[in-house]
Design an enzyme around this catalytic site. Sequence first.
Site, mmCIF file in Angstrom:
data_model
loop_
_atom_site.group_PDB
_atom_site.id
_atom_site.type_symbol
_atom_site.label_atom_id
_atom_site.label_comp_id
_atom_site.label_asym_id
_atom_site.label_seq_id
_atom_site.Cartn_x
_atom_site.Cartn_y
_atom_site.Cartn_z
ATOM 1 N N GLU A 152 -3.734 -3.643 -9.123
ATOM 2 C CA GLU A 152 -3.338 -3.164 -7.788
ATOM 3 C C GLU A 152 -2.946 -1.691 -7.772
ATOM 4 O O GLU A 152 -3.162 -1.020 -6.784
ATOM 5 C CB GLU A 152 -2.277 -4.056 -7.127
ATOM 6 C CG GLU A 152 -0.895 -4.006 -7.701
ATOM 7 C CD GLU A 152 0.088 -4.926 -6.984
ATOM 8 O OE1 GLU A 152 0.015 -5.088 -5.766
ATOM 9 O OE2 GLU A 152 0.963 -5.490 -7.685
ATOM 10 N N TRP B 257 -1.723 -0.288 10.128
ATOM 11 C CA TRP B 257 -2.623 -0.734 9.059
ATOM 12 C C TRP B 257 -3.750 -1.447 9.787
ATOM 13 O O TRP B 257 -3.554 -2.518 10.354
ATOM 14 C CB TRP B 257 -1.872 -1.676 8.125
ATOM 15 C CG TRP B 257 -2.567 -2.004 6.842
ATOM 16 C CD1 TRP B 257 -2.503 -1.300 5.677
ATOM 17 C CD2 TRP B 257 -3.416 -3.126 6.575
ATOM 18 N NE1 TRP B 257 -3.266 -1.910 4.707
ATOM 19 C CE2 TRP B 257 -3.831 -3.029 5.229
ATOM 20 C CE3 TRP B 257 -3.869 -4.207 7.332
ATOM 21 C CZ2 TRP B 257 -4.672 -3.965 4.630
ATOM 22 C CZ3 TRP B 257 -4.709 -5.132 6.740
ATOM 23 C CH2 TRP B 257 -5.102 -5.003 5.397
ATOM 24 N N GLU C 49 0.252 -12.090 -13.902
ATOM 25 C CA GLU C 49 1.050 -11.040 -13.277
ATOM 26 C C GLU C 49 0.710 -9.671 -13.877
ATOM 27 O O GLU C 49 0.565 -8.683 -13.150
ATOM 28 C CB GLU C 49 2.548 -11.360 -13.437
ATOM 29 C CG GLU C 49 3.496 -10.312 -12.913
ATOM 30 C CD GLU C 49 3.356 -10.009 -11.425
ATOM 31 O OE1 GLU C 49 2.589 -10.699 -10.736
ATOM 32 O OE2 GLU C 49 4.004 -9.056 -10.964
ATOM 33 N N CYS D 9 1.876 -2.406 8.817
ATOM 34 C CA CYS D 9 2.316 -1.780 10.052
ATOM 35 C C CYS D 9 3.838 -1.642 10.053
ATOM 36 O O CYS D 9 4.535 -2.447 9.467
ATOM 37 C CB CYS D 9 1.909 -2.538 11.297
ATOM 38 S SG CYS D 9 0.151 -2.687 11.540
ATOM 39 N N LYS E 69 2.844 -3.655 1.722
ATOM 40 C CA LYS E 69 3.951 -4.287 1.013
ATOM 41 C C LYS E 69 4.153 -5.723 1.476
ATOM 42 O O LYS E 69 4.374 -6.620 0.680
ATOM 43 C CB LYS E 69 5.230 -3.477 1.238
ATOM 44 C CG LYS E 69 6.483 -4.073 0.599
ATOM 45 C CD LYS E 69 6.394 -4.041 -0.911
ATOM 46 C CE LYS E 69 7.600 -4.648 -1.589
ATOM 47 N NZ LYS E 69 7.314 -4.937 -3.011
ATOM 48 N N ASN F 18 3.022 -4.798 16.005
ATOM 49 C CA ASN F 18 2.650 -5.343 14.686
ATOM 50 C C ASN F 18 2.175 -6.759 14.924
ATOM 51 O O ASN F 18 2.762 -7.480 15.733
ATOM 52 C CB ASN F 18 3.866 -5.438 13.760
ATOM 53 C CG ASN F 18 4.283 -4.100 13.232
ATOM 54 O OD1 ASN F 18 3.663 -3.088 13.531
ATOM 55 N ND2 ASN F 18 5.352 -4.099 12.449
ATOM 56 N N GLY F 19 1.171 -7.177 14.153
ATOM 57 C CA GLY F 19 0.694 -8.551 14.284
ATOM 58 C C GLY F 19 -0.735 -8.584 14.784
ATOM 59 O O GLY F 19 -1.436 -7.563 14.781
ATOM 60 N N LYS G 217 -0.713 -6.599 -11.666
ATOM 61 C CA LYS G 217 0.034 -5.334 -11.625
ATOM 62 C C LYS G 217 -0.906 -4.180 -11.939
ATOM 63 O O LYS G 217 -0.931 -3.170 -11.258
ATOM 64 C CB LYS G 217 1.148 -5.409 -12.667
ATOM 65 C CG LYS G 217 2.448 -4.778 -12.373
ATOM 66 C CD LYS G 217 3.362 -5.512 -11.440
ATOM 67 C CE LYS G 217 2.791 -5.919 -10.126
ATOM 68 N NZ LYS G 217 3.511 -6.863 -9.384
ATOM 69 N N ARG H 236 5.132 0.169 3.510
ATOM 70 C CA ARG H 236 4.534 -1.091 3.971
ATOM 71 C C ARG H 236 3.006 -1.003 3.998
ATOM 72 O O ARG H 236 2.339 -2.022 4.070
ATOM 73 C CB ARG H 236 5.052 -1.421 5.379
ATOM 74 C CG ARG H 236 6.547 -1.694 5.419
ATOM 75 C CD ARG H 236 7.039 -1.756 6.844
ATOM 76 N NE ARG H 236 6.498 -2.890 7.560
ATOM 77 C CZ ARG H 236 7.052 -4.089 7.623
ATOM 78 N NH1 ARG H 236 8.169 -4.305 6.992
ATOM 79 N NH2 ARG H 236 6.505 -5.067 8.313
ATOM 80 N N HIS I 124 -15.283 -20.826 -22.752
ATOM 81 C CA HIS I 124 -16.015 -21.544 -21.701
ATOM 82 C C HIS I 124 -16.725 -20.585 -20.759
ATOM 83 O O HIS I 124 -17.118 -20.982 -19.664
ATOM 84 C CB HIS I 124 -15.070 -22.481 -20.946
ATOM 85 C CG HIS I 124 -14.475 -23.519 -21.840
ATOM 86 N ND1 HIS I 124 -15.166 -24.623 -22.268
ATOM 87 C CD2 HIS I 124 -13.260 -23.574 -22.436
ATOM 88 C CE1 HIS I 124 -14.397 -25.341 -23.079
ATOM 89 N NE2 HIS I 124 -13.231 -24.721 -23.201
HETATM 90 O O1 M6R Z 1 6.819 -10.778 0.116
HETATM 91 P P1 M6R Z 1 6.077 -11.784 -0.698
HETATM 92 O O2 M6R Z 1 6.723 -12.073 -2.005
HETATM 93 O O3 M6R Z 1 5.788 -13.048 0.069
HETATM 94 O O4 M6R Z 1 4.676 -11.107 -1.011
HETATM 95 C C1 M6R Z 1 3.674 -11.792 -1.694
HETATM 96 C C2 M6R Z 1 2.604 -10.847 -2.171
HETATM 97 O O5 M6R Z 1 2.026 -10.162 -1.092
HETATM 98 C C3 M6R Z 1 3.138 -9.818 -3.184
HETATM 99 O O6 M6R Z 1 3.753 -10.428 -4.265
HETATM 100 C C4 M6R Z 1 1.987 -8.926 -3.693
HETATM 101 O O7 M6R Z 1 1.089 -9.668 -4.442
HETATM 102 C C5 M6R Z 1 2.548 -7.753 -4.489
HETATM 103 N N1 M6R Z 1 1.994 -6.530 -4.014
HETATM 104 C C6 M6R Z 1 2.227 -7.799 -5.938
HETATM 105 O O8 M6R Z 1 2.760 -6.723 -6.616
#
Ligand code: M6R
Length: 608
Positions: free
Chosen positions: A488, A75, A481, A2, A603, A101-102, A485, A27, A504
């Site tokens: 997502e 959102w 990671e 949002c 985001k 927002n929230g 990446k 966002r 395993h």
């Molecule tokens: O703002 P933050 O670092 O706390 O966010 C944590 C995660 O939401 C963030 O790293 C998310 O996993 C990313 N989209 C990954 O690319």
Amino acid sequence: MCGIVGYVGSKQAAPVLLKGLATLEYRGYDSAGIAIWHGGQLEMAKAAGKLQVLRDLTAEGSKLPGTMGIGHTRWATHGEPTDVNAHPHLSRSGRFAVVHNGIIENYQQLKTRLQRHGYNFVSQTDTEVIAQLVEYYYKGDMLDTMIQLMNQLEGSYSLGILCVDEPERFYAVRKDSPLVVGLGQGENLIASDVAALLAYTQEVYYLDDREIVVLAADKVEIYDSSRDLVHKEPQHIDWDVSAAEKGGYEHFMFKEIMEQPESVRKTLSPRLQDGQIVLDDFHIDRERLEQFRKIYIVACGSSYHVAAVGKYILEQTTRIPVEIDIASEFRYRGPIIGPDTLMIVISQSGETADTIAAMREGRALGAHVLAIVNVLGSTIAREADDVLYTWAGPEIAVATTKAYSTQLAVLYLLALRFGQLLGTLPEAELAAAYRALEQLPELLEQALQKREHIQHMASQLYNKHSIFFIGRNVDYAVAMEGSLKLKEISYIHSEAYAGGELKHGTISLIEPGTLVVTLATCDRLVEKIKSNAEEVKARGAYLLAVAVEGDERLAKVADAVFYVPKTEALLQPSLTVIPLQLFAYYVASQKGCSIDQPKNLAKSVTVE
Ligand code: M6R
């Protein structure tokens, strides 16, 4: 997650709001709307879908005259992303408009109560309750109304509110949800983050929870929940507007990947001075450090993956046991921590709801909280005992890259400084790691130069349905990671495993042609991971490896190898991750995915 903007000044508000909302698109959202005060009425336009729908509906804002308004990208949480559920929401008489927002946790009780008083609801959202409550409490004094409202709401909120009786002022408040006030010349604004303000001002107020802001064109007043005026010093934001623009790149993600050498340089260089690691405003001296029996690192998503690297390196340099946890797990675990615990929280945004809650839990239990944060003045930065900023600049792409790299850089600084203070890191190793830190930006540049080969491999492999990443030790942490990446932004199913775990269970999933990305940069474990690679190869896997330059051991087994420059073992993850970021980017690009705004993702995850 949002986005809110609000504007009062001499310009036509609607185009300003649309521009602000466009900056906040990253966002994540699924509908958008604006409300404008004009000629003694509140006029509104809102629509499900992308901002372009709203732009078309309002002819780029020109159909809505008026110089004061609020806007929102939603959102969906309560109710589907429809026109009706989009914000702003009006009260029943249309005299108040609210963007939010929230999440309001007690909205159902409040709604039932209001329904008993004859209020009807048109949407499925929790936010509409706020608009109706404002109307219910309003007796001609908005400040009083805001205080009564806050006393009723449970949950998290940042709000922008227009009142039809107030032609020159609008109201805002926040609790556990980000909101920044921008101070312009003859105009003032609110926004969920500073990126949306930079086109107008670099002077901002960060709000504390439950502070109410009254914004007029020539004045901003802040009140606490007892109606007392709050005096705040404006903060200057160093980012200029170009930092939040694409600058000729097709995607923010690619721009941010390419910015990594510079971001890491900015993060490291002020802290590397004449052979010393200098951590300003830092309250952990040797005596305090020796009191810690445990280090706990807590974060979400990619920031958690940085924690995973951190566990290996901090244990190595300090010999203090390090536990890592996902913030949403930590907060409900009943964690065993206390004053003898150093809790490190990592967050790009500083606004991730679970990480904030975990931090508060840790502090309540007496832990010393050190935050690694990118966004100045964010909630985590303000509440932690110590803060180390990652000077990455604004990160717009949902998939984090430069924030990840700068978070790692800060962890290295910590690991070395702690090792030095405790005497657990031999002088020679410290000196070598220090030199390697100085060279890291240059090595990142070299790693990025190899992108053509990665792009070519992505063009060959982008149609895979399932991809596995394997590694050992820090390579396993980086594999997590790389896998995140990829999934997502390309929507390809992917998993990361510790190499030794394959046998395993997971190896049963390997079929002819399955892509297995093998990270083999941990010198002392290369032979071990090579055996794992051979095992999957024997079952028909297509093997892509990441290895350090000059190490040909994996070349014998792998179908292709991405080479990265060699550095000190401790810092190697910074370079290992680069081809994985690029590979994810190029695969998603081949597939034509929405790279900067992947579906369903936001985001900054500001709700639980
Ligand atoms: O703002 P933050 O670092 O706390 O966010 C944590 C995660 O939401 C963030 O790293 C998310 O996993 C990313 N989209 C990954 O690319």
